[in-house]
Design a protein around this motif. Sequence first.
Motif, PDB file in Angstrom:
ATOM      1  N   ILE A  11      34.715  -2.207 -29.393  1.00  0.00           N
ATOM      2  CA  ILE A  11      34.552  -0.815 -28.946  1.00  0.00           C
ATOM      3  C   ILE A  11      35.027   0.160 -30.019  1.00  0.00           C
ATOM      4  O   ILE A  11      34.325   1.127 -30.354  1.00  0.00           O
ATOM      5  N   GLY A  12      36.193  -0.084 -30.615  1.00  0.00           N
ATOM      6  CA  GLY A  12      36.709   0.804 -31.664  1.00  0.00           C
ATOM      7  C   GLY A  12      35.756   0.857 -32.849  1.00  0.00           C
ATOM      8  O   GLY A  12      35.483   1.940 -33.393  1.00  0.00           O
ATOM      9  N   LEU A  13      35.214  -0.305 -33.245  1.00  0.00           N
ATOM     10  CA  LEU A  13      34.286  -0.358 -34.389  1.00  0.00           C
ATOM     11  C   LEU A  13      33.021   0.459 -34.089  1.00  0.00           C
ATOM     12  O   LEU A  13      32.555   1.238 -34.929  1.00  0.00           O
ATOM     13  N   ALA A  61      42.625   5.762 -27.721  1.00  0.00           N
ATOM     14  CA  ALA A  61      43.142   4.398 -27.530  1.00  0.00           C
ATOM     15  C   ALA A  61      41.978   3.464 -27.229  1.00  0.00           C
ATOM     16  O   ALA A  61      41.232   3.679 -26.274  1.00  0.00           O
ATOM     17  N   ALA A  62      41.822   2.425 -28.080  1.00  0.00           N
ATOM     18  CA  ALA A  62      40.805   1.381 -27.842  1.00  0.00           C
ATOM     19  C   ALA A  62      41.486   0.033 -28.058  1.00  0.00           C
ATOM     20  O   ALA A  62      40.911  -0.886 -28.621  1.00  0.00           O
ATOM     21  N   ASP A  63      42.754  -0.028 -27.629  1.00  0.00           N
ATOM     22  CA  ASP A  63      43.558  -1.206 -27.971  1.00  0.00           C
ATOM     23  C   ASP A  63      43.755  -2.144 -26.780  1.00  0.00           C
ATOM     24  O   ASP A  63      44.864  -2.579 -26.514  1.00  0.00           O
ATOM     25  N   SER A  64      42.648  -2.445 -26.082  1.00  0.00           N
ATOM     26  CA  SER A  64      42.579  -3.493 -25.042  1.00  0.00           C
ATOM     27  C   SER A  64      43.117  -3.018 -23.691  1.00  0.00           C
ATOM     28  O   SER A  64      43.725  -1.958 -23.588  1.00  0.00           O
ATOM     29  N   ARG A  65      42.904  -3.893 -22.687  1.00  0.00           N
ATOM     30  CA  ARG A  65      43.343  -3.541 -21.333  1.00  0.00           C
ATOM     31  C   ARG A  65      44.880  -3.466 -21.248  1.00  0.00           C
ATOM     32  O   ARG A  65      45.421  -2.869 -20.346  1.00  0.00           O
ATOM     33  N   GLN A  84      43.806  13.596 -26.256  1.00  0.00           N
ATOM     34  CA  GLN A  84      43.876  12.136 -26.172  1.00  0.00           C
ATOM     35  C   GLN A  84      42.765  11.611 -25.264  1.00  0.00           C
ATOM     36  O   GLN A  84      42.395  12.281 -24.292  1.00  0.00           O
ATOM     37  N   ALA A  85      42.258  10.417 -25.575  1.00  0.00           N
ATOM     38  CA  ALA A  85      41.247   9.799 -24.716  1.00  0.00           C
ATOM     39  C   ALA A  85      41.383   8.282 -24.765  1.00  0.00           C
ATOM     40  O   ALA A  85      41.896   7.717 -25.743  1.00  0.00           O
ATOM     41  N   LEU A  86      40.914   7.634 -23.696  1.00  0.00           N
ATOM     42  CA  LEU A  86      40.879   6.166 -23.632  1.00  0.00           C
ATOM     43  C   LEU A  86      39.415   5.730 -23.649  1.00  0.00           C
ATOM     44  O   LEU A  86      38.588   6.327 -22.962  1.00  0.00           O
ATOM     45  N   VAL A  87      39.108   4.665 -24.401  1.00  0.00           N
ATOM     46  CA  VAL A  87      37.746   4.100 -24.358  1.00  0.00           C
ATOM     47  C   VAL A  87      37.849   2.581 -24.180  1.00  0.00           C
ATOM     48  O   VAL A  87      38.904   1.991 -24.415  1.00  0.00           O
ATOM     49  N   GLY A  88      36.723   1.952 -23.790  1.00  0.00           N
ATOM     50  CA  GLY A  88      36.665   0.490 -23.667  1.00  0.00           C
ATOM     51  C   GLY A  88      37.639  -0.025 -22.626  1.00  0.00           C
ATOM     52  O   GLY A  88      37.930   0.629 -21.622  1.00  0.00           O
ATOM     53  N   ASP A  89      38.175  -1.236 -22.897  1.00  0.00           N
ATOM     54  CA  ASP A  89      39.069  -1.874 -21.934  1.00  0.00           C
ATOM     55  C   ASP A  89      40.355  -1.077 -21.707  1.00  0.00           C
ATOM     56  O   ASP A  89      41.009  -1.245 -20.678  1.00  0.00           O
TER      57      ASP A  89
END
Length: 402
Positions: free
Chosen positions: A20-22, A171-175, A292-297
């Motif tokens: 997701i980050g990539l 933040a895209a650093d996992s669940r 700030q935002a959260l993406v992916g898991d």
Amino acid sequence: MDDSTPTTQVDVAIVGAGPIGLCFANALSRRGVSSVLIDRQPRSAMADPGNDGREIALTRASQQILDRLDVWSRIDHDERALMCAAKVFDGQSLFTMEIAPGATRDDPLGCLVPNQVIRRAAYAALQSGAPGTGDILWRDEQEIARFRVSDAAVDIQLGSGERIQVSLLVAADSRFSTTRRAMGIPAHIYQHGQQMLVCRMHHDEPHDQTAWEWFGYGHTLALLPVDTHCSSLVLTLSPAAMEKQLSLSDEAFDADITRRFEGRLGAMRRVAEPHCYPLVSVYAERFVGHRQALVGDAAVGMHPVTAHGFNLGLQGLSGLAERIGQAHARGQDIASPELLSRYQREQRLATAPLFAATLAIVGLYTDDRTPARWLRKAVLRAGEAAWPARRLIASHLMRSGG
Ligand SMILES: Cc1cc2nc3c(=O)[nH]c(=O)nc-3n(C[C@H](O)[C@H](O)[C@H](O)COP(=O)(O)OP(=O)(O)OC[C@H]3O[C@@H](n4cnc5c(N)ncnc54)[C@H](O)[C@@H]3O)c2cc1C
């Protein structure tokens, strides 16, 4: 934070260079937005990630997003397994429900790609320089030590001491995101008390590009078609049963899996190392904060049984990158409260019903008490008769990692 250290200026900081980050950095660059990717792993692990056993069922919408990011063309045709049909079995009964038997190779139910192949392609797409006009900086083997949010910017200090100033921190650093925690965003965490084993198995009989989902008593099994005589096994067990399963010799493991499938695909043999995942679902209470935002898991960690995680994450990052790109082109703030709350609203609408439905499916199919068994049979029979129910289970199976 040491204010005397020189500061690197970038538009967006993305913590986590997973798939997701990539893809998010790629999508931003195409819109002229610069970013810095911060990951605790070394670049070599991102360039050539190891096999993690996951076969990702990609929706057509995801294939289109990956195509626009120049990732899809980097996935060889022989790494894309077509799924043309799906069958559901319940317990010992021979009753089966068949999903979309009319699907063909030209119009399949779905497409499965190994996770490490997606990650490798997503990394490679960034390698020939930034894919667009927005620069991409790399900070591998790094984590954020601290950050401070002000009205106009976020000041970040990495573990190395380097300071970076951005307009938006993502933040895209996992669940299990530590960045989400540092942002002060609470999350609902569901520990399902079960583990999921995934690994490729060879079988004597062909699978006809058909996925199987089998709700046995004491376990849940799925087979996802890979090659004519090879499928990805997905086995869900309690931790104690999983420990026993993993202690079996190769021969005993193969015999056990052949028996669990009642020999329907002939003798089965493991052809890859098994990987085990604790089943934990996560839903963040908010997807955004000030700059700030959260993406992916990090925003929504789906239970893999309906396997929407990556698909939903891609959809979300694509929408967020588009809004940021529009604001950037107009010279507006790329992290305004209006922009971020629109992203949050859309992503919650897209994810909340599926998250709730997945929890309900998990509850129904992992409960072996008699009422749940009867309800399961009723759902399957209703599914045979009623198209909407069948479609629900079809999409569940089509995207199923378990
Ligand atoms: C068995 C299984 C099957 C699945 N099947 C499907 C499927 O069929 N379809 C589907 O859509 N989804 C599926 N999923 C879900 C999918 O794998 C995830 O949604 C996807 O990997 C999420 O990507 P991500 O980049 O958000 O997080 P991750 O892949 O977890 O990557 C997170 C990155 O952040 C880095 N990181 C972590 N913490 C830090 C830190 N503090 N500082 C810096 N870096 C950090 C890590 O090194 C990593 O590179 C499945 C999941 C499992 C477990």
